[in-house]
Design a protein around this motif. Sequence first.
Motif, short mmCIF file in Angstrom:
data_model
loop_
_atom_site.label_atom_id
_atom_site.label_comp_id
_atom_site.label_asym_id
_atom_site.label_seq_id
_atom_site.Cartn_x
_atom_site.Cartn_y
_atom_site.Cartn_z
N ASN A 107 0.81 -1.22 0.00
CA ASN A 107 0.00 0.00 0.00
C ASN A 107 0.84 1.27 0.00
O ASN A 107 0.29 2.37 0.00
N GLN B 124 -2.81 2.46 -4.34
CA GLN B 124 -3.86 3.30 -3.78
C GLN B 124 -4.88 3.70 -4.85
O GLN B 124 -6.08 3.76 -4.59
N ALA C 296 -4.24 8.04 0.95
CA ALA C 296 -3.29 7.06 1.47
C ALA C 296 -2.93 7.36 2.93
O ALA C 296 -2.83 6.45 3.75
#
Length: 420
Positions: A106, A112, A201
């Motif tokens: 991630n 993302q 994020a």
Amino acid sequence: MATIKFQLRSEANKAVPIYFYLSMGRGSFFRIRTGFSIHPSNWSKAKGFPKQNDEANKKVATNLKTLEKHLLECINDAQANGVEINNEFLEQKTNGCFNREEKTDNSLVTYQIQYIIDHSDTRKIQGKSKIGLAANTVKNYQTFKNIIEEFELVIKKPLRFIDLSPEVIEKFKNWLLKKQGYSVNHAGRSLAHLKSVSKDAEKLGVTVHPNAFKIETFNESNEDRNIVTLSFEELKLIEKAELTREALINARKWLLLGCELGQQGEDLMRIKHSDFRKIDDDLVVDVFQQKGKKHVTIPVTERAKKILDNGFPEKIALQNLNDYIKEAAKAAKLDEIIEGKKYDADTKRKVFGKYPKHELITSHVCRRSFATNFYKIIPTTVIMGITGHVKESTFLQYINKPKDRDENARLFLKSLNGGI
């Protein structure tokens, strides 16, 4: 029947990604990265495969044939068992063909973006109470993901949020504008997406470079924008132009009708004869605007009624409409040389220059001409209710007009004197 073709999306002087294009029929179409890359000089456009000029290219060709066979088998099995075929399914099967590990990092910008795409149906829209992103918004995120993946080929590593320093952002901006040749607006939107995705994020606990929240976005100034519209006089010239081909006559109907209804090309093409109805002695048409997800009711003007008296136009593909209305405008001798941007098939970019006006006519001229022609004739809020604009500032920028603070007063007095 499913068919797969392999293609490149770039002819840059460097190794570029190889994509497969899957057609399922009836408009069902997918474009997915294969995970392989090749220099365009080693690619045969005619065969859709690498040239067999060295061992490396032969190996890539073998892998592509293996992937094609694997995917078609997976698709047949999925269809037999009622499994939905989508981007996620195809990416998973592509990676599985070569035992690749799925990216679940991630910290990657692409992760993302894909997360947003995968959760688009439940994503809350900023500033609104409803959830679910519009189809065009999801498409824009997919385009942005493709841009980031192409930039990763330039920097030769995956782009992570912690990497978004001022130097990297500047390099990204210069690459968008100078190397890729994107328009100012397109480059500005890409930077805006990057800033927005970075904020998302961080909310999910990802470490993000502090500079990401300071990314400066931009767009063309009003003075730099080249807006193409058709005046009432020019529309009359098109109406009277001598056309012999039925396809051009039909496209002209859509163009003239569109300039009276003020809708985006996609929404205009969805209008059916059954969408028209009467309110007392007046005729209106009900339209659902895809972009804003809004239902609007549009009054049908006398000019629009005249067009409809000659029969409702036949459905036509938007690309064909864009081609045909250029020919209709040429027949009307709309040859004035004006500044604007014209799509270049070789560079796949819009190129600024001076062109005959008929070459710059597209379906989008309908909505813009409507807004421009009726501005200061009809109250701005009424026009906005038809075009779908929410903010007056956005509407005025759309037609490249400065705010006139006296206009509401003039229209109020005009209405008052008219007997209200």
